[in-house]
Design a protein around this motif. Structure first.
Motif, short mmCIF file in Angstrom:
data_model
loop_
_atom_site.label_atom_id
_atom_site.label_comp_id
_atom_site.label_asym_id
_atom_site.label_seq_id
_atom_site.Cartn_x
_atom_site.Cartn_y
_atom_site.Cartn_z
N ASP A 20 0.84 -1.19 0.00
CA ASP A 20 0.00 0.00 0.00
C ASP A 20 0.88 1.25 0.00
O ASP A 20 1.93 1.29 0.64
CB ASP A 20 -0.91 -0.02 1.23
CG ASP A 20 -1.80 1.20 1.30
OD1 ASP A 20 -1.61 1.99 2.24
OD2 ASP A 20 -2.65 1.36 0.42
N MET A 21 0.43 2.29 -0.70
CA MET A 21 1.24 3.51 -0.82
C MET A 21 1.48 4.17 0.53
O MET A 21 2.57 4.67 0.81
CB MET A 21 0.55 4.49 -1.78
CG MET A 21 0.42 3.97 -3.20
SD MET A 21 2.04 3.58 -3.93
CE MET A 21 1.56 2.80 -5.46
N ASN A 22 0.46 4.18 1.40
CA ASN A 22 0.63 4.80 2.72
C ASN A 22 1.67 4.04 3.55
O ASN A 22 2.43 4.63 4.31
CB ASN A 22 -0.70 4.83 3.45
CG ASN A 22 -1.70 5.77 2.80
OD1 ASN A 22 -1.30 6.76 2.17
ND2 ASN A 22 -2.98 5.47 2.91
N ARG A 33 14.72 -0.30 -4.10
CA ARG A 33 14.65 0.06 -5.52
C ARG A 33 13.29 -0.32 -6.11
O ARG A 33 12.69 0.47 -6.86
CB ARG A 33 15.77 -0.65 -6.27
CG ARG A 33 15.81 -0.37 -7.76
CD ARG A 33 16.35 1.01 -8.04
NE ARG A 33 16.76 1.16 -9.43
CZ ARG A 33 17.49 2.16 -9.89
NH1 ARG A 33 17.89 3.10 -9.05
NH2 ARG A 33 17.81 2.24 -11.16
N ILE A 34 12.79 -1.52 -5.79
CA ILE A 34 11.49 -1.96 -6.30
C ILE A 34 10.38 -1.07 -5.74
O ILE A 34 9.48 -0.64 -6.47
CB ILE A 34 11.26 -3.44 -5.95
CG1 ILE A 34 12.30 -4.32 -6.63
CG2 ILE A 34 9.85 -3.86 -6.33
CD1 ILE A 34 12.23 -5.78 -6.24
N TRP A 35 10.43 -0.80 -4.45
CA TRP A 35 9.39 0.05 -3.84
C TRP A 35 9.44 1.47 -4.40
O TRP A 35 8.42 2.16 -4.47
CB TRP A 35 9.56 0.07 -2.32
CG TRP A 35 9.09 -1.20 -1.67
CD1 TRP A 35 8.35 -2.19 -2.25
CD2 TRP A 35 9.33 -1.62 -0.33
NE1 TRP A 35 8.11 -3.20 -1.36
CE2 TRP A 35 8.70 -2.89 -0.16
CE3 TRP A 35 10.02 -1.09 0.75
CZ2 TRP A 35 8.73 -3.59 1.04
CZ3 TRP A 35 10.05 -1.78 1.93
CH2 TRP A 35 9.42 -3.02 2.08
N CYS A 88 9.19 7.41 -1.39
CA CYS A 88 9.70 6.60 -0.27
C CYS A 88 11.18 6.32 -0.39
O CYS A 88 11.79 5.75 0.51
CB CYS A 88 8.91 5.29 -0.14
SG CYS A 88 9.39 4.03 -1.35
N LEU A 89 11.80 6.69 -1.54
CA LEU A 89 13.21 6.42 -1.75
C LEU A 89 14.07 7.29 -0.82
O LEU A 89 13.67 8.38 -0.43
CB LEU A 89 13.60 6.71 -3.20
CG LEU A 89 13.13 5.70 -4.26
CD1 LEU A 89 13.39 6.24 -5.65
CD2 LEU A 89 13.85 4.37 -4.06
N LYS A 104 0.09 5.46 12.70
CA LYS A 104 -0.79 4.35 13.06
C LYS A 104 -0.89 3.28 11.99
O LYS A 104 -1.74 2.39 12.09
CB LYS A 104 -2.20 4.87 13.38
CG LYS A 104 -2.25 5.93 14.48
CD LYS A 104 -1.77 5.39 15.81
CE LYS A 104 -1.87 6.42 16.91
NZ LYS A 104 -1.33 5.94 18.20
N THR A 105 -0.07 3.31 10.96
CA THR A 105 -0.17 2.30 9.90
C THR A 105 0.27 0.94 10.42
O THR A 105 1.03 0.82 11.39
CB THR A 105 0.69 2.69 8.69
OG1 THR A 105 2.04 2.81 9.13
CG2 THR A 105 0.24 4.02 8.10
#
Length: 863
Positions: free
Chosen positions: A629-631, A685-687, A694-695, A834-835
């Motif tokens: 998930d992006m969050n 790298r994949i994310w 997020c890098l 809170k994720t």
């Protein structure tokens, strides 16, 4: 043995701490000490206080207003060191537990009460966990041979054999009360009389048998009366607690057989089982106003003689002789000064004749005491006069940690053999020791009572002793394995190594072992500890992987030559935790996948493919398993940033690898850690393809430069030089040249290493005790870690860091924070995110720090 430090109370204008009547003290396996005092105000009101402190920071004491209406008579830690029982003279029992897993925040949600009946003995029910130390196998390669699990039944079990938690107490009127904690939180309490004819119980102690029964020893305080023993069986019938009691053989003290001595020693003042799970041996002390006698008794099975007539009538009787249980005296002392406190060792050493012989051969006696080179003809008397050496009286050729400790009203502490009761050494709290050969009864009485310990406790490895004296001061004493005698360095290292391995296997805190580690021992201990660890099976190595890193870090703090390696070990702990968390987030795309998880496949592929191009490694992976998930990805950015910064820092420091005083030095030749970083770079790298924000963020001199690819290429080349699968080699000059150019291509980050610990253990000096005050942080002398190293010393007002969430807190944080009592790691109490992924990360250190240390709440604006 010598005095490490003394901690005393400050004098306040309107109130003062004074030692409570029956002073209670207890030492947990996590090296937390709890003790009691009475807070007396100007209007003479008393508040019953319980104080809890960590032995590394004794001045930072946490005081609890216990709300006990009468004097607190008992304190008892549980086996995990996270809960505490307190009982008072009004029959009230409280169970204290840590609030939010903080060692200085306690609450008492449950308890029990026996109205108006003072509690004289208190214990947690046994959980069935018992470990045996095999001294004769201390040289074995497997931990399973050195430390084995002993078959021992819990006092009570739930469905499925899980031990049931609870406590048992004995009251002054002869009642035994048991409280059981159900999983739902409900407390089942039952009270029963120990026997039909109830009598006064002045002293009592509780022990457990291997069959799950409980043994209670009681005395009415008079040496002319017998010491009664009872077997107590606890069960749950129809959701109610049931107690069954049975009378066991009793005994009279040997000193009462002599009428003159019985009149001279009218009272039994101490009654203790030699160990919590050793109900067959008991220690008794009879005293007068000026003297005491200590006796050790053992319960044995003895054959019962049968007349030949009955053997002929019943052949079965002749084949097997009937037996009977009888108490037999093992040893006794001559008249001693009056005993004020007793401390018993907690190490699970077997006391059979074989074990004693092996211990004598190996010169290893943790918690036992030795008779090597010191034979005494009269087995029932004290030893002959001992030579005084630097405040200690000891026999020659003695290479042992102590047995049990006896404190006397003249201020001295005797270390005596656990079974023979022969004096091994004497410690004098006063500056001028009395002659040992002077009889106790002939010593002139001083004008006032001497300072003496009213309560004592030995640490869980028997290498330290804490005492609370009649002025309320706390004294910490080191008990050297050599007892002041010159000991071969190799043998001393072997003793400390064996106890460190014991703490590694059990999970107990090892602070008291560090008291005896000299700076010159650190390198050898770390190497030998690692060597023993690598001999274990792969499964056990995985379980103990983080614990041995924390142990190495605490050892390296003690030497100026190894202090920078502390940063490396803590960084490796952090790296292992991040790697495990990020891999656990990966999910197989199809449920019916083969045996290996996505994380295992990632490790296998990265180890197999040595290509320096990160994109070619990615092609071999199933990228659908990395979809999150992006969050979640955005919430992990701070951890991913640390991985990227750490890789850049290591590569930039490669040209300076000849300097071991630079943090990160040991990573440059650690193939396992470099491989772990390489795997994480691939995942990042994949994310980054899914969510570029997020890098890790780098400050580059060129806008077109692919920083991730550059770092991965250099990291792979370095990893190939030292990976486990291939031959190791030195980094070639081309790689070093490329790393030299990194500072001109990327801005090298300044990593926020853990701060230098403000604890005591690295600053204590032999024969130089520290004088401390409760509630007042001392100005400690500079220790081995006081080196001015980059990144390790912080100036006041410098921005602070949440070391686990990698968040900046500012120079003076406004959020409530907690700190580790061992490594000094700081993090916020409440999570700002809170994720699910962040919660999963925080669950790894919610109870303890990554190094295993306890959390301690910090003031809002900590320095």
């Amino acid at each position: 043995m010598d005095l490490a430090y003394i901690c005393e109370w400050e004098k306040w204008p309107k109130s003062t701490h004074c030692p409570s009547g029956p002073l209670a003290c207890t030492w947990s396996c996590r090296n937390l000490i709890a003790f009691t005092t009475d807070l007396r105000s100007d209007d003479q009101d008393l508040t019953r206080m319980i104080h809890i402190l960590d032995t590394e920071h004794p001045w930072d004491v946490h005081s609890i207003r216990s709300e006990h209406s009468e004097a607190i008579t008992c304190l008892e830690w549980d086996q995990s060191g996270s809960r505490l029982l307190s009982a008072d003279a009004d029959g009230q029992i409280k169970c204290w537990s840590m609030a939010d897993h903080l060692a200085n925040s306690w609450e008492s949600p449950v308890g029990s009460v026996v109205e108006g009946d003072p509690i004289v003995a208190l214990s947690w029910l046994h959980n069935g966990v018992k470990l045996a130390l095999h001294v004769e196998k201390s040289g074995a390669s497997s931990f399973g041979e050195k430390f084995s699990r002993v078959k021992f039944s819990p006092s009570l079990t739930l469905f499925g054999g899980k031990p049931m938690e609870g406590w048992i107490a004995v009251t002054v009127s002869g009642l035994v009360t048991v409280s059981l904690l159900k999983p739902s939180g409900q407390v089942l309490t039952s009270t029963e009389s120990l026997c039909r004819l109830r009598g006064r119980v002045a002293l009592a102690d509780i022990a457990f048998t291997g069959g799950g029964n409980i043994v209670v020893a009681t005395a009415d305080g008079s040496s002319a009366s017998p010491v009664q023993l009872y077997k107590v069986c606890v069960s749950v019938v129809n959701e109610k607690c049931r107690i069954d009691t049975e009378l066991l053989p009793s005994l009279f003290m040997r000193c009462t057989t002599d009428l003159s001595r019985r009149d001279r020693l009218p009272a039994i003042t101490h009654l203790k089982f030699l160990a919590r799970d050793m109900s067959e041996q008991v220690l008794l002390c009879a005293s007068s106003q000026t003297s005491s006698v200590v006796e050790c008794w053992s319960l044995r099975k003895e054959g019962l003689p049968v007349n030949n007539i009955f053997q002929q009538l019943s052949p079965a009787v002749g084949d097997k002789q009937p037996t009977i249980l009888k108490w037999r005296i093992l040893s006794a002392t001559n008249d001693l000064d009056r005993v004020s406190a007793v401390a018993l060792p907690k190490l699970p050493i077997s006391l059979t004749n074989t074990d004693l012989k092996v211990a004598s051969d190996t010169q290893f006696y943790p918690g036992l005491g030795s008779l090597k080179g010191y034979e005494v003809a009269n087995k029932l008397g004290t030893v002959q006069p001992l030579p005084i050496v630097q405040g200690w009286a000891r026999p020659l050729d003695l290479h042992v940690p102590p047995g049990l400790a006896l404190a006397f009203h003249d201020g001295s502490v005797h270390i005596v053999h656990r079974l023979s009761l022969q004096t091994m050494a004497i410690f004098y709290s006063s500056a001028a020791p009395r002659p040992v050969d002077e009889p106790a009864l002939k010593r002139p009485r001083t004008t006032g009572p001497a300072v003496h310990f009213k309560a004592m406790q030995l640490s869980w490895t028997s290498l330290a002793l804490v005492g609370i004296d009649n002025h309320g001061r706390l004294s910490m004493l080191r008990i050297s394995p050599s007892m002041g005698h010159s000991l071969d360095v190799g043998l001393a290292l072997r003793h400390l190594l064996f106890l460190l391995e014991y703490c590694m296997v059990t999970g107990y805190d090892w602070w008291d072992i560090l008291l005896h580690v000299q700076p010159g021992m650190v390198q050898s201990l770390v190497e030998k500890l690692h060597e023993e660890y690598t001999r274990q099976k792969a499964e056990l190595q995985q379980v103990l992987s983080t614990r041995i890193l924390a142990m190495k870090a605490s050892l390296c703090k003690l030497s100026p030559c190894t202090v920078t390696r502390v940063c490396d070990y803590h960084a490796k702990l952090f790296l292992i935790a991040i790697s495990s968390t990020l891999k656990s987030l990966l999910r197989p795309h199809v449920l019916n996948t083969p045996d290996k998880s996505p994380g295992d496949r990632l490790t296998e592929i990265c180890a197999k493919i040595t290509d320096v191009d990160i994109d070619k490694v990615m092609i071999n992976l199933k990228t659908e398993e990395f979809v999150l998930d992006m969050n979640t990805l955005q919430a992990l950015q701070q951890l991913l940033q640390w991985v990227g910064d750490f890789v850049l820092y290591l590569l930039a420091s490669l040209p300076n690898q000849g300097s071991p005083l630079r943090p990160g030095h040991s990573f440059l030749r650690d193939g396992t850690s470099l491989g772990m970083l390489r795997e994480l770079m691939v995942v990042i790298r994949i994310w980054g393809l899914l969510k570029p924000s997020c890098l890790p963020v780098y400050t580059a001199t060129s806008d077109t430069q692919d920083s991730m690819s550059l770092l991965f290429r250099l990291l792979t080349k370095l990893w190939i030089c030292c990976r486990d699968e291939g031959p190791t080699s030195e980094p070639d000059e081309a790689l070093v040249d490329e790393c030299c150019l990194l500072p001109s291509q990327l801005l090298i980050p300044s990593l926020d290493w853990l701060p230098v610990s403000d604890g005591l253990v690295s600053r204590l000096q032999p024969k130089q005790p520290l004088r401390l005050h409760f509630g007042k942080a001392p100005a400690l002398p500079g220790g081995s870690t006081g080196l001015q190293l980059d990144g390790l010393i912080r100036a006041p007002g410098q921005p602070k860091m949440d070391h686990l969430r990698r968040l900046h807190l500012g120079a003076y944080p406004t959020e409530a924070c907690k700190a580790c009592t061992r490594c000094g790691c700081v993090t916020m109490l409440k999570s700002p995110n809170k994720t699910t992924a962040v919660k999963q990360w925080e669950q790894r250190w919610i109870k303890n720090c990554l190094c295993g240390g306890l959390w301690w709440r910090m003031p809002h604006s900590y320095p």
